[in-house]
Design an enzyme around this catalytic site. Sequence first.
Site, short mmCIF file in Angstrom:
data_model
loop_
_atom_site.label_atom_id
_atom_site.label_comp_id
_atom_site.label_asym_id
_atom_site.label_seq_id
_atom_site.Cartn_x
_atom_site.Cartn_y
_atom_site.Cartn_z
NE ARG A 56 49.56 32.80 29.85
CZ ARG A 56 50.64 33.48 30.17
NH1 ARG A 56 50.83 33.89 31.41
NH2 ARG A 56 51.53 33.78 29.25
N GLY A 67 65.87 42.13 45.94
CA GLY A 67 65.53 41.46 44.69
C GLY A 67 66.01 42.28 43.51
CG HIS A 74 51.54 28.90 31.22
ND1 HIS A 74 51.52 28.14 30.08
CD2 HIS A 74 51.83 30.16 30.82
CE1 HIS A 74 51.80 28.92 29.04
NE2 HIS A 74 51.98 30.14 29.46
N GLY A 95 65.30 41.45 40.03
CA GLY A 95 64.64 41.12 38.77
C GLY A 95 64.23 42.39 38.04
CG LEU A 131 58.26 40.19 30.71
CD1 LEU A 131 58.92 39.94 29.36
CD2 LEU A 131 59.20 39.73 31.80
#
Lengths: 644, 249
Positions: free
Chosen positions: A337, A40, A266, A42, A448
């Site tokens: 959320r 991966g 979300h 990301g 993030l």
Amino acid sequence: MILDSKIPAGSLAEKWTKHKFNMKLVNPANKRKYEVIVVGTGLAGASAAASLAELGYNVKAFCFQDSPRRAHSIAAQGGINAAKNYQNDGDSVFRLFYDTIKGGDYRSREANVYRLAEVSVSIIDQCVAQGVPFAREYGGLLANRSFGGAQVSRTFYARGQTGQQLLLGAYSALSRQVANGKVKLYPRTEMMDLVTVEGKARGIVTRNLITGAIESHSAHAVLLCTGGYGNVFFLSTNAMGSNVTAAWRAHKKGAFFANPCYTQIHPTCIPVSGDHQSKLTLMSESLRNDGRVWVPKTIELAQKLRKREILPRDIKDEDRDYYLERRYPSFGNLVPRDVASRNAKYVCDEGRGVNETGEAVFLDFRDAISRDGEDLISAKYGNLFDMYQQITGENPYQTPMKIYPAVHYTMGGLWVDYHLMTSVPGLYALGEANFSDHGANRLGASALMQGLADGYFVIPYTIGNYLAGMPYDKLPVDHEAFRSAEKAVKDKIQKLLGIKGKKTIDDFHKRLGKIMWEYCGMARNAEGLQKAIGLIQELKKEFWKDVKVLGDNEELNLSLEKAHRVADFIELGELMVRDALHRNESCGGHFRDEYQTEEGEALRDDENFAYVAAWEHKGNDVPEELNKEILEFENVKLTQRSYK
Amino acid sequence: MNLTLKVWRQKNNADKGSFNNYTLTGISEDMSFLEMLDVLNEELSEKNEDPVHFDHDCREGICGMCSLYINGKPHGPQQTTTCQLHMRSFKDGDTIVIEPWRASAFPVVKDLVVDRGAFDRIIQAGGYVSVNTGGVPDANEIPIPKRIADEAFDAATCIGCGACVAACKNASAMLFTSAKISQLAMLPQGQVERKERAEQMVAQMDAEGFGACTNTGACSAECPKGISLTNIARMNREYFSAVASSENV
């Protein structure tokens, strides 16, 4: 089995610093003798691969996309949190830690979350040094905004494309190491299995997506940075290719899967428009800063809206129910959320949904536009309004947006200890692929932060502690363990190709998604979950009897790629449902109808469920075994979350 | 709506390839272009025919994985990515021609899928600031004027999809390469390696077989992120001043 999370002793604020000193180091000259596999690319994968290569390790990096820059971290919009306190508004490492623990509804590990808050400040420094163009003030310093209901401004951002800019930063660092010869890239390559020898991770088996070649790669450690599993619901905000296969196959080789039922739904996504829909698009949470959420007060008015007999603007203020402002006067439209999502479901379940499917609520900018003017609203949200109009054909300056919750992030994932090592020695999980930092609910702008914290600032330290005890010799790829793993992969491919059934893979995936959304979505109950187990087991049997996988292995074959992923999603789906069924409480994104306060809020049971549920695979068609890691809270007091 | 599709089918890189015609009925205007292709692929699968292979991933216009040359334009009639193109841009009865990116530096892998590895290699040639993890200054130590930061951001929004190459009659990769060179040339962090970066990235771009720029501006007009042609001018200036003062001559 006793789960040892290896949390170091000492006070919360000193744990990481002291532990960095106590861990074993690998001599610079010896680092080049070790090979590390990173699956991966990301934020977590690219940052880890680059940082480990800089230290001198030899890295092999794998991704299924055509380039490492495509990983789905790129789609994150809002921003990244860091406890810099540049705004002088009372932020601190402890406050970010506290907010994250509380936001996660007290289901995460104190020591991990504190470390995350601690290293958050270094992430911003690192990204700026790489040339990431964050938003700035006129004086040239970095700009911040408040995000997701936080009471301090600690979110750094690059317009609505923060994920893209951070990923391109990590990708550039990775590219530099490719040029240096320290990282070898394997794009369009999918991990098919983990190879273990004497209980330790020693490599992986992959499929080259273009030629179909099944290959073995040997290493001293394996890092899974493979993201979340939201696509188990078929419809989600994840990329089409996002999948659980690498993590799931590692799970079947001994890595425990923790809290699989914790899913984040979300609240502000564009609603489903029809059966053809392939994915859902997120509209940034920042819209709730100015938009007001409402539905009509009566079912009759909602029905008229659905039949298009009246327009939203025909409904008078006294006939509108601004339900978030009504129920949560102090947070209003800015509730977290999970709360916002659940309330949208309630009003739609009552029959007050506002689109043809009855599953949408309004997000209205009428009042913001009349207060601030269209120009100011356009300056803030112009690109989001354009995107909305592009997709729906409606102009949000003139008519309210329609939104509905959608699956967005999975807090659950592979169980890891403080070192980010799974229950398989030498196998690590980073970023969304692990379960570690967000508890039962993730706060905005924290994904993030966690991906980059794990990759840039945690794994470079903790991996040395493990590798220092490993011999330099690599296992040859003709070792029996690799050969038998390759054979198992090839057999599975032949089995899939040989079924030659009648139903397409998407047909199975959509049916699985519907079961998961209906029974294991925003609200769950024991009866529904029991039913879902039966439905998923039937679906699994039918899949292996009647799925149609076209083409051959020795070519680019999208059907075959999807078949593997959907087969694994079906198995994961059952585990998610079992986990949701066993957790007899409501917390964060996991809401059980049976466990709520009189006012309809999530009711935790700290006495019986303040633990991480880590599931152990015991063989095909055998129930998974539950292992518990008890969560101990020494620095925060457990309270009922209240946003009234 | 009912549509006729003319789709490029090519089994692999060695295959010659040709157009195949398909008809689709009952397509909703709310579908995205890729969802329309999903419908086609479900129909093909039901008839035991190989689905049309195309690249796609995020389907929200940011990953840059989707491509497709639609009715003679990269990403179709709107200035957006193919995944953000919706069927309301077409009319009932339309014939839609779908081809892969056409450029020798982007060899076809299968059907509409091409290999854009050349872009990765251009970045590897210098599209970075050589700082290791850790040991960097505080993020606010070097103020950057807002105007510069914004302009660098505009260049940095390139998604690496390759539409610029597909749009260009010379299959030039100048817009892509210049966007990265510009971003880093504008920022203080990019100054130290400014010259070498321009030289090396341009050299790699040429080595990959991309064409030259003749200033028609098709790349920028078709770029889904609106990357400005100014970047190419800036790259030329960076490149020539680097070469003129280079110690490597």
